[in-house]
Write an enzyme that holds these catalytic residues in place. Structure first.
Site, PDB file in Angstrom:
ATOM      1  N   LYS A  40      45.359 -18.833  10.411  1.00 27.54           N
ATOM      2  CA  LYS A  40      44.345 -18.135   9.623  1.00 27.54           C
ATOM      3  C   LYS A  40      44.943 -17.832   8.256  1.00 27.54           C
ATOM      4  CE  LYS A  40      41.411 -14.928  11.329  1.00 27.54           C
ATOM      5  NZ  LYS A  40      40.798 -13.611  11.659  1.00 27.54           N
ATOM      6  N   GLU A  89      47.173 -17.569  18.389  1.00 33.84           N
ATOM      7  CA  GLU A  89      46.914 -18.368  19.590  1.00 33.84           C
ATOM      8  C   GLU A  89      45.666 -19.215  19.366  1.00 33.84           C
ATOM      9  OE1 GLU A  89      46.234 -15.820  22.947  1.00 33.84           O
ATOM     10  OE2 GLU A  89      45.624 -17.480  24.278  1.00 33.84           O
ATOM     11  N   ASP A 136      35.608  -3.942  17.731  1.00 37.83           N
ATOM     12  CA  ASP A 136      34.541  -4.769  17.176  1.00 37.83           C
ATOM     13  C   ASP A 136      34.137  -5.881  18.130  1.00 37.83           C
ATOM     14  OD1 ASP A 136      34.163  -6.044  13.751  1.00 37.83           O
ATOM     15  OD2 ASP A 136      32.766  -5.246  15.223  1.00 37.83           O
TER      16      ASP A 136
HETATM   17  C1  MMH Z   1      33.122 -25.809  15.437  1.00 35.54           C
HETATM   18  O1  MMH Z   1      33.539 -25.925  16.781  1.00 35.54           O
HETATM   19  C2  MMH Z   1      34.647 -25.196  17.122  1.00 35.54           C
HETATM   20  C3  MMH Z   1      35.015 -25.201  18.463  1.00 35.54           C
HETATM   21  C4  MMH Z   1      36.134 -24.506  18.870  1.00 35.54           C
HETATM   22  C5  MMH Z   1      36.880 -23.776  17.964  1.00 35.54           C
HETATM   23  C6  MMH Z   1      38.036 -23.040  18.445  1.00 35.54           C
HETATM   24  N1  MMH Z   1      38.544 -22.023  17.754  1.00 35.54           N
HETATM   25  N2  MMH Z   1      39.586 -21.417  18.288  1.00 35.54           N
HETATM   26  C7  MMH Z   1      40.353 -20.446  17.732  1.00 35.54           C
HETATM   27  N3  MMH Z   1      41.542 -20.176  18.267  1.00 35.54           N
HETATM   28  N4  MMH Z   1      42.151 -19.182  17.590  1.00 35.54           N
HETATM   29  C8  MMH Z   1      41.346 -18.808  16.593  1.00 35.54           C
HETATM   30  C9  MMH Z   1      41.712 -17.739  15.612  1.00 35.54           C
HETATM   31  C10 MMH Z   1      40.172 -19.580  16.639  1.00 35.54           C
HETATM   32  C11 MMH Z   1      39.023 -19.421  15.744  1.00 35.54           C
HETATM   33  O2  MMH Z   1      39.084 -18.620  14.808  1.00 35.54           O
HETATM   34  N5  MMH Z   1      37.937 -20.154  15.993  1.00 35.54           N
HETATM   35  C12 MMH Z   1      36.753 -20.103  15.287  1.00 35.54           C
HETATM   36  C13 MMH Z   1      36.563 -19.403  14.107  1.00 35.54           C
HETATM   37  C14 MMH Z   1      35.322 -19.411  13.489  1.00 35.54           C
HETATM   38  C15 MMH Z   1      34.274 -20.115  14.013  1.00 35.54           C
HETATM   39  C16 MMH Z   1      34.467 -20.837  15.189  1.00 35.54           C
HETATM   40  N6  MMH Z   1      33.383 -21.557  15.637  1.00 35.54           N
HETATM   41  C17 MMH Z   1      33.158 -21.948  16.921  1.00 35.54           C
HETATM   42  C18 MMH Z   1      31.950 -22.799  17.131  1.00 35.54           C
HETATM   43  O3  MMH Z   1      33.858 -21.595  17.828  1.00 35.54           O
HETATM   44  C19 MMH Z   1      35.696 -20.820  15.840  1.00 35.54           C
HETATM   45  C20 MMH Z   1      36.504 -23.763  16.624  1.00 35.54           C
HETATM   46  C21 MMH Z   1      35.384 -24.482  16.193  1.00 35.54           C
END
Ligand code: MMH
Length: 268
Positions: A40, A89, A136
């Site tokens: 991030k 993570e 939150d």
């Molecule tokens: C667009 O489809 C997605 C499917 C899976 C993900 C997995 N994100 N996994 C994460 N692991 N650690 C962190 C921190 C995150 C994370 O911030 N994910 C995130 C952040 C903003 C939007 C989304 N969107 C979704 C669809 O999950 C995921 C992110 C995007």
């Protein structure tokens, strides 16, 4: 153990996972170990402009010391002149917000909902024991790890999809408890209210006090004005009614939530 100093060159950067107000989240892999993380990136300029430096430091300090299966790990952090990088993570299944949208009827079964509520309750017990509150807990800030294990993932900066319509300039107000709507000091019992809001939303597919403008939503929150659809079981309705309670002191405590018949019936 001496703290390793991390830099961007230690990582291969992958795809953009999501965008946030203060920066974006990228998939990344540590080169030597091939360990996959979420990176991030927060921009110091935006943080400065919004006067949240102290909040960033406090949130990082708290998050880096937490160890719980339902709380997303902050492994480490580093910065350069322009940005702060959080090594987090990676939860492969994304946000609960997204998973909810992907459901055929935009809602989860009673069993799945009870599993999520129990996981969250155990994470909140861990946080409240450490006097950490107001995490939150709304679907946008909850992530799903391997095997769909729920993880509280907020730093106070909810990271959202560009198209998550619910985001207003200060985030959705649907989850605010009455005491916060009235600007009163909030205690750890705000989390019990939010848990009730989340339980409702997982089972119904929309927030209990949802309406098209802030004022309408505030009015409903302060009157605890919500209706449960007929398909909700009596046991689930009972738990929700014990959490969406105006007086913070009268909300069902966490240790009783995990013993509630609705939770016990669905999580063995
Ligand atoms: C667009 O489809 C997605 C499917 C899976 C993900 C997995 N994100 N996994 C994460 N692991 N650690 C962190 C921190 C995150 C994370 O911030 N994910 C995130 C952040 C903003 C939007 C989304 N969107 C979704 C669809 O999950 C995921 C992110 C995007």
């Amino acid at each position: 153990k001496p703290k390793k100093v991390w830099t961007l060159s230690h990582f291969d950067i992958g795809r953009l996972l999501g965008r946030g107000k203060f920066g974006n989240v990228y998939l990344a892999r540590e080169k030597e170990s091939q360990f996959v993380v979420a990176l991030k990136v927060l921009f110091k300029k935006q943080i400065g402009e919004n006067n949240v430096e102290h909040q960033v430091r406090r949130e990082i300090e708290i998050q880096s010391h937490l160890r719980h299966p339902h709380i997303l790990r902050l492994y480490a952090y580093f910065h350069d002149d322009v940005r702060i990088y959080l090594i987090l993570e990676y939860a492969p299944q994304g946000t609960l917000f997204n998973a909810l949208q992907a459901q055929p009827q935009k809602r989860f079964s009673e069993s799945q909902s009870a599993i999520y509520i129990k996981s969250l309750s155990s994470a909140l017990i861990y946080l409240h024991e450490r006097d950490i509150i107001h995490r939150d807990i709304k679907p946008e800030n909850l992530l799903l790890g391997h095997k769909g294990v729920l993880k509280i993932a907020d730093f106070g900066w909810s990271v959202h999809e560009p198209n998550s319509m619910r985001m207003t300039l200060c985030g959705t107000v649907d989850y605010l408890p009455p005491e916060m709507v009235q600007g009163k000091p909030h205690t750890k019992n705000v989390d019990l209210w939010s848990l009730g809001v989340l339980c409702y939303e997982l089972l119904v597919g929309r927030a209990p006090f949802f309406s098209n403008n802030y004022d309408e939503t505030y009015k409903k929150i302060l009157k605890v004005d919500y209706k449960l659809p007929d398909h909700i079981s009596k046991a689930a309705a009972h738990l929700i009614s014990k959490l969406l309670v105006l007086n913070p002191q009268h909300r069902l405590p966490l240790d009783q939530i995990i013993l509630h018949p609705w939770i016990v019936a669905h999580t063995q």
